[in-house]
Scaffold this motif. Structure first.
Motif, PDB file in Angstrom:
ATOM      1  N   SER A   1       0.783  -1.243   0.000  1.00 21.91           N
ATOM      2  CA  SER A   1       0.000   0.000   0.000  1.00 21.91           C
ATOM      3  C   SER A   1       0.804   1.278   0.000  1.00 21.91           C
ATOM      4  CB  SER A   1      -0.892   0.041   1.243  1.00 21.91           C
ATOM      5  OG  SER A   1      -1.502  -1.190   1.455  1.00 21.91           O
ATOM      6  N   ASP A   2       0.248   2.275  -0.659  1.00 23.77           N
ATOM      7  CA  ASP A   2       0.726   3.643  -0.476  1.00 23.77           C
ATOM      8  C   ASP A   2       0.086   4.216   0.788  1.00 23.77           C
ATOM      9  OD1 ASP A   2       2.173   3.729  -2.950  1.00 23.77           O
ATOM     10  OD2 ASP A   2       0.221   3.769  -3.952  1.00 23.77           O
ATOM     11  N   ARG A   3      -1.166   3.811   1.025  1.00 27.40           N
ATOM     12  CA  ARG A   3      -1.858   4.218   2.254  1.00 27.40           C
ATOM     13  C   ARG A   3      -2.674   3.059   2.795  1.00 27.40           C
ATOM     14  NH1 ARG A   3      -5.188   8.005  -0.143  1.00 27.40           N
ATOM     15  NH2 ARG A   3      -6.516   8.011   1.630  1.00 27.40           N
ATOM     16  N   ILE A   4      -2.736   2.998   4.114  1.00 23.46           N
ATOM     17  CA  ILE A   4      -3.554   1.971   4.766  1.00 23.46           C
ATOM     18  C   ILE A   4      -4.643   2.673   5.574  1.00 23.46           C
ATOM     19  CG2 ILE A   4      -3.576   0.112   6.484  1.00 23.46           C
ATOM     20  CD1 ILE A   4      -0.723  -0.522   5.741  1.00 23.46           C
ATOM     21  N   LEU A   5      -5.889   2.266   5.351  1.00 18.67           N
ATOM     22  CA  LEU A   5      -6.998   2.792   6.131  1.00 18.67           C
ATOM     23  C   LEU A   5      -7.401   1.710   7.132  1.00 18.67           C
ATOM     24  CD1 LEU A   5      -9.094   4.204   3.142  1.00 18.67           C
ATOM     25  CD2 LEU A   5      -7.438   5.427   4.546  1.00 18.67           C
ATOM     26  N   ILE A   6      -7.118   1.971   8.396  1.00 19.55           N
ATOM     27  CA  ILE A   6      -7.474   0.990   9.422  1.00 19.55           C
ATOM     28  C   ILE A   6      -8.922   1.224   9.831  1.00 19.55           C
ATOM     29  CG2 ILE A   6      -7.009   0.163  11.760  1.00 19.55           C
ATOM     30  CD1 ILE A   6      -4.139   0.877  11.399  1.00 19.55           C
ATOM     31  N   MET A   7      -9.718   0.154   9.790  1.00 18.61           N
ATOM     32  CA  MET A   7     -11.134   0.276  10.161  1.00 18.61           C
ATOM     33  C   MET A   7     -11.382  -0.283  11.548  1.00 18.61           C
ATOM     34  SD  MET A   7     -13.149  -0.676   6.644  1.00 18.61           S
ATOM     35  CE  MET A   7     -14.761  -0.327   7.371  1.00 18.61           C
ATOM     36  N   SER A   8     -12.277   0.339  12.262  1.00 16.85           N
ATOM     37  CA  SER A   8     -12.764  -0.247  13.519  1.00 16.85           C
ATOM     38  C   SER A   8     -14.143  -0.837  13.229  1.00 16.85           C
ATOM     39  CB  SER A   8     -12.842   0.819  14.612  1.00 16.85           C
ATOM     40  OG  SER A   8     -13.600   1.906  14.157  1.00 16.85           O
ATOM     41  N   SER A   9     -14.633  -1.659  14.155  1.00 18.63           N
ATOM     42  CA  SER A   9     -15.901  -2.329  13.835  1.00 18.63           C
ATOM     43  C   SER A   9     -17.042  -2.004  14.792  1.00 18.63           C
ATOM     44  CB  SER A   9     -15.726  -3.845  13.789  1.00 18.63           C
ATOM     45  OG  SER A   9     -14.527  -4.259  14.354  1.00 18.63           O
TER      46      SER A   9
ATOM     47  N   ASP B   1      -5.729   6.782   8.919  1.00 13.68           N
ATOM     48  CA  ASP B   1      -5.284   6.820   7.527  1.00 13.68           C
ATOM     49  C   ASP B   1      -3.763   6.994   7.574  1.00 13.68           C
ATOM     50  OD1 ASP B   1      -4.543   7.643   4.980  1.00 13.68           O
ATOM     51  OD2 ASP B   1      -6.314   8.887   4.682  1.00 13.68           O
ATOM     52  N   ILE B   2      -3.023   5.949   7.216  1.00 16.82           N
ATOM     53  CA  ILE B   2      -1.565   5.969   7.396  1.00 16.82           C
ATOM     54  C   ILE B   2      -0.840   5.830   6.057  1.00 16.82           C
ATOM     55  CG2 ILE B   2       0.394   4.776   8.486  1.00 16.82           C
ATOM     56  CD1 ILE B   2      -1.697   3.822  10.604  1.00 16.82           C
ATOM     57  N   SER B   3       0.035   6.779   5.769  1.00 13.06           N
ATOM     58  CA  SER B   3       0.839   6.691   4.541  1.00 13.06           C
ATOM     59  C   SER B   3       2.067   5.834   4.795  1.00 13.06           C
ATOM     60  CB  SER B   3       1.324   8.079   4.115  1.00 13.06           C
ATOM     61  OG  SER B   3       0.234   8.845   3.717  1.00 13.06           O
ATOM     62  N   ILE B   4       2.349   4.933   3.866  1.00 14.10           N
ATOM     63  CA  ILE B   4       3.564   4.114   3.997  1.00 14.10           C
ATOM     64  C   ILE B   4       4.600   4.716   3.058  1.00 14.10           C
ATOM     65  CG2 ILE B   4       4.529   1.770   3.883  1.00 14.10           C
ATOM     66  CD1 ILE B   4       2.202   1.916   5.785  1.00 14.10           C
TER      67      ILE B   4
END
Ligand SMILES: Nc1ncnc2c1ncn2[C@@H]1O[C@H](COP(=O)(O)OP(=O)(O)O)[C@@H](O)[C@H]1O
Ligand SMILES: [Mg+2]
Length: 260
Positions: free
Chosen positions: A204-212, A220-223
């Motif tokens: 990923s260029d960016r990872i969107l971590i979801m909660s449930s 929203d994290i840029s790698i």
């Protein structure tokens, strides 16, 4: 003209089952820039597939909007292709014929059609297996056929729902590299759903971590690492650790269930 290929704004979704209401997505907003690879990461049941299906036009939001290249998504289109973990090749069709399937009904000459199909098959290194049937191929090769079928359609966006989850580690790594190589060349925008942190950090260029419960975008994290990435490198481990920490903070930690 916006630089965003995908724009999801304030999306809300509830599934009603009899008297019970399941609030699946709550005020979800995110964007994916043209040519970016973005991953939705979250535990099972947090609404990843529902969200991906909305971008693909298979599912409707109760509230909010989903835009693809500046246009509201109302139904599936050839501009945005979905790839699933379950490989859906037709067993009675050869590799070549399965890839051609993607272009059926398109108005184009035979020559152009053949060229598109062959170019796509070359991209996934299957040009020497054109006349084989799906049962003669490994799982990894079958998944490459479905990737080729999507590529032949020359979509602006490819959506992937846990695409490599059914493969063994080596095939998964191989296909991840192949995907990156193809994306580097085609600049296709890719939105991936996964619960595999390693896969997310690698691609990923960016990872969107979801909660449930309800599903939300937690972070929203840029790698910021050059590709191809070194899975054994220090920087890689820094991100892996950070994503894991955020993943747990988001409430994604799976508590062991004791039944005594
Ligand atoms: N078509 C549907 N009808 C009713 N409930 C659904 C439907 N699709 C998904 N759900 C429910 O929505 C929640 C999120 O599902 P899903 O988007 O598949 O999660 P994930 O892909 O993150 O595992 C789950 O509780 C699931 O049971
Ligand atoms: Mg799912």
């Amino acid at each position: 003209m916006s630089n965003n290929m995908i724009e999801v704004t304030n999306v809300d979704k509830k599934y009603i089952n009899g008297k019970e209401s399941n609030h699946v997505l709550d005020q979800v907003s995110f964007h994916v820039k043209k040519g970016e690879i973005v991953t939705l990461l979250g535990k099972s049941g947090c609404g990843k597939s529902t969200l991906l299906n909305m971008v693909g036009g298979f599912e409707k939001a109760d509230v909010g909007s989903v835009m693809l290249d500046g246009q509201e998504v109302t139904r599936p289109t050839r501009k945005c292709i979905m790839l699933f973990q379950q490989i859906n090749l037709l067993p009675w069709r050869t590799v070549l014929k399965n890839v051609e399937l993607g272009l059926e009904g398109e108005k184009m000459g035979e020559e152009e059609k053949n060229k598109r199909v062959m170019d796509a098959l070359k991209l996934v290194s299957l040009e020497e297996h054109l006349h084989k049937f799906p049962h003669e191929l490994s799982g990894g090769m079958q998944q490459r056929v479905s990737i080729a079928r999507a590529l032949a359609m020359q979509p602006d966006v490819i959506l992937m729902d846990e695409p490599f989850a059914a493969l063994d580690t080596f095939n998964r790594y191989l296909l991840q590299d192949e995907l990156l190589r193809i994306q580097e060349k085609m600049k296709t925008t890719i939105l991936i759903v996964t619960h595999d942190i390693d896969e997310a950090v690698y691609l990923s260029d960016r990872i969107l971590i979801m909660s449930s419960h309800p599903g939300r975008i937690f972070k929203d994290i840029s790698i910021k690492l050059a590709k191809p990435r070194d899975r054994a490198g220090e920087d890689y481990h820094y991100y892996r650790k950070r994503i894991l920490q955020d993943f747990e903070l988001s409430g994604n930690r799976q508590e062991p269930e004791y039944t005594i």
